[in-house]
Motif scaffolding. Structure first.
Motif, PDB file in Angstrom:
ATOM      1  N   GLY A 142      99.305  53.063  39.101  1.00  0.00           N
ATOM      2  CA  GLY A 142      98.249  53.006  40.108  1.00  0.00           C
ATOM      3  C   GLY A 142      98.320  51.726  40.906  1.00  0.00           C
ATOM      4  O   GLY A 142      99.084  50.812  40.577  1.00  0.00           O
ATOM      5  N   GLN A 143      97.532  51.670  41.987  1.00  0.00           N
ATOM      6  CA  GLN A 143      97.515  50.484  42.847  1.00  0.00           C
ATOM      7  C   GLN A 143      98.938  50.068  43.212  1.00  0.00           C
ATOM      8  O   GLN A 143      99.286  48.884  43.195  1.00  0.00           O
ATOM      9  N   LYS A 144      99.721  51.052  43.612  1.00  0.00           N
ATOM     10  CA  LYS A 144     101.143  50.813  43.861  1.00  0.00           C
ATOM     11  C   LYS A 144     101.419  50.010  45.124  1.00  0.00           C
ATOM     12  O   LYS A 144     102.507  49.449  45.284  1.00  0.00           O
ATOM     13  N   LEU A 145     100.457  49.969  46.040  1.00  0.00           N
ATOM     14  CA  LEU A 145     100.715  49.376  47.350  1.00  0.00           C
ATOM     15  C   LEU A 145      99.972  48.061  47.559  1.00  0.00           C
ATOM     16  O   LEU A 145      99.663  47.682  48.685  1.00  0.00           O
ATOM     17  N   THR A 146      99.687  47.358  46.465  1.00  0.00           N
ATOM     18  CA  THR A 146      98.956  46.098  46.554  1.00  0.00           C
ATOM     19  C   THR A 146      99.875  44.906  46.817  1.00  0.00           C
ATOM     20  O   THR A 146      99.400  43.772  46.890  1.00  0.00           O
ATOM     21  N   GLY A 147     101.183  45.163  46.954  1.00  0.00           N
ATOM     22  CA  GLY A 147     102.110  44.049  47.169  1.00  0.00           C
ATOM     23  C   GLY A 147     102.243  43.198  45.920  1.00  0.00           C
ATOM     24  O   GLY A 147     102.445  41.987  45.990  1.00  0.00           O
TER      25      GLY A 147
END
Length: 406
Positions: free
Chosen positions: A199-204
């Motif tokens: 999850g939260q794969k696109l938080t950098g």
């Protein structure tokens, strides 16, 4: 009069909501496509910078919006509803803004002006591998007129989008813990997008390597000077992410129910949108999301009081405000984790097997909420709350994770 001598009235919440609503709507439009294609939200971060969102807490006389902490987290929940990745991706930036806001003006103003101009920060705090609890392998070493930074950090949320890295390290000469605010665009800094979570794969989020990275003296801050309510602040960001995931799940499933034409023979026999059991599912999940928002904003009020006491000279009042901020953020975490996870799971009861279609990406709400809920383990916060209630034990403000002897 504050110690910064720059107190101004906060803008009206309704005005802030109206200002950023179009920005959040635009971000929400592309959230599913970004999730399915694993597209990092560089354009969306740029939009938040251009709109002034990343300078919400910067005082108006320094070029920011001058928002209160409650207003910040209210708007952060709105952003998280649009895309939880962006809300969590700014977690470290928002914390560094807060730290420089609390710092004496002579130290903080240069940074606040940079943030008002659109610059943002990521983080370099957590270390993995053989590092022991209480130890830090990343070192800051005097080097000429400045310093050099060497080490490796993981979970560097937001750093891939950032201009600066808020880094926790140890001075090699004195052994003192410090914060090093390191420029990202320089030789000696390598940033990897290698976060492998579901999850939260696109938080950098990923690994940051420092190999002789340059650090100017203005970017070196003794850790003891860090703003005291930082752990409460960090948790409030995660609470906002959890709340946003719950709100988004209710929104998206509600839209699916409105459009649904197929119904089960053992249901109400009519359109799904009129089925009282389906409406009950959504109504309950909506209430859970509402409650998660309410507890988060109530805890934000406690953090606001800690900020206010940080500006004065009454140490007893500041101590009490920081204890209360930590306890309320912990209580809000316990509640928000339970409420959000129930909401993002229960809403699927309003749909059939078609809701698992990857094209809808509805699973992202559960994955993102479950991932955010795994930070700062909630079981320890539950114990801390009970220990304070029964024994009066003061909560832990700063903690670390690392290897233990076997």
């Amino acid at each position: 009069m504050t110690k910064h001598d720059r107190w101004t009235d906060h803008p009206a919440t309704a005005d802030l909501k109206a200002r950023f609503r179009p920005v959040f709507d635009r971000i929400a439009e592309g959230s599913v496509a970004r999730e399915r294609g694993r597209i990092l939200p560089h354009e969306e971060i740029a939009l938040l910078k251009q709109s002034g969102f990343t300078a919400l807490r910067v005082p108006a006389d320094l070029g920011g919006a001058g928002a209160s902490l409650v207003q910040l987290f209210d708007l952060l929940i709105d952003l998280a509803e649009a895309d939880t990745n962006l809300a969590q991706g700014l977690r470290s930036h928002l914390a560094l803004v807060e730290d420089r806001l609390v710092a004496p003006r002579a130290e903080g103003e240069v940074w606040l002006r940079r943030f008002a101009a659109g610059q943002i920060a990521g983080n370099g705090w957590t270390e993995i591998g053989a590092v022991k609890i209480g130890d830090t392998l990343t070192k800051v070493t005097p080097d000429g007129a400045g310093f050099r930074v060497d080490g490796e950090k993981y979970y560097s949320t937001g750093t891939i989008f950032a201009d600066w890295i808020d880094t926790y390290a140890t001075r090699s000469d004195t052994g003192a813990p410090v914060i090093a605010i390191v420029k990202t665009d320089q030789p000696g800094v390598t940033i990897r997008d290698d976060w492998a979570g579901f999850g939260q794969k696109l938080t950098g989020t990923g690994t940051t390597l420092f190999d002789g990275a340059r650090l100017d003296a203005e970017g070196l801050v003794p850790f003891e000077n860090r703003f005291r309510y930082q752990t409460a602040f960090y948790q409030l960001v995660l609470n906002s992410v959890l709340t946003g995931a719950a709100l988004a799940a209710v929104r998206d499933v509600g839209r699916q129910v409105v459009a649904r034409k197929r119904a089960f023979s053992h249901g109400s026999g009519g359109l799904v949108r009129h089925d009282p059991q389906i409406l009950q599912v959504l109504g309950k999940a909506r209430a859970f999301a509402y409650a998660a928002r309410a507890v988060t904003l109530e805890a934000a009020r406690a953090a606001e009081r800690a900020y206010e006491t940080s500006q004065g000279s009454d140490k007893a009042a500041d101590d009490a405000a920081n204890i209360e901020a930590e306890l309320q953020s912990a209580a809000a975490q316990v509640a928000a984790v339970d409420l959000a996870l129930r909401a993002v799971s229960d809403v699927f009861n309003a749909l059939g097997a078609s809701s698992s279609d990857q094209a809808l990406a509805l699973d992202r709400h559960w994955r993102n909420a479950r991932t955010a809920a795994s930070h700062n383990p909630v079981i320890y916060k539950e114990r801390i709350l009970g220990d304070h209630l029964v024994n009066g034990t003061e909560p832990v403000y700063v903690w670390q994770i690392g290897a233990v002897a076997t």
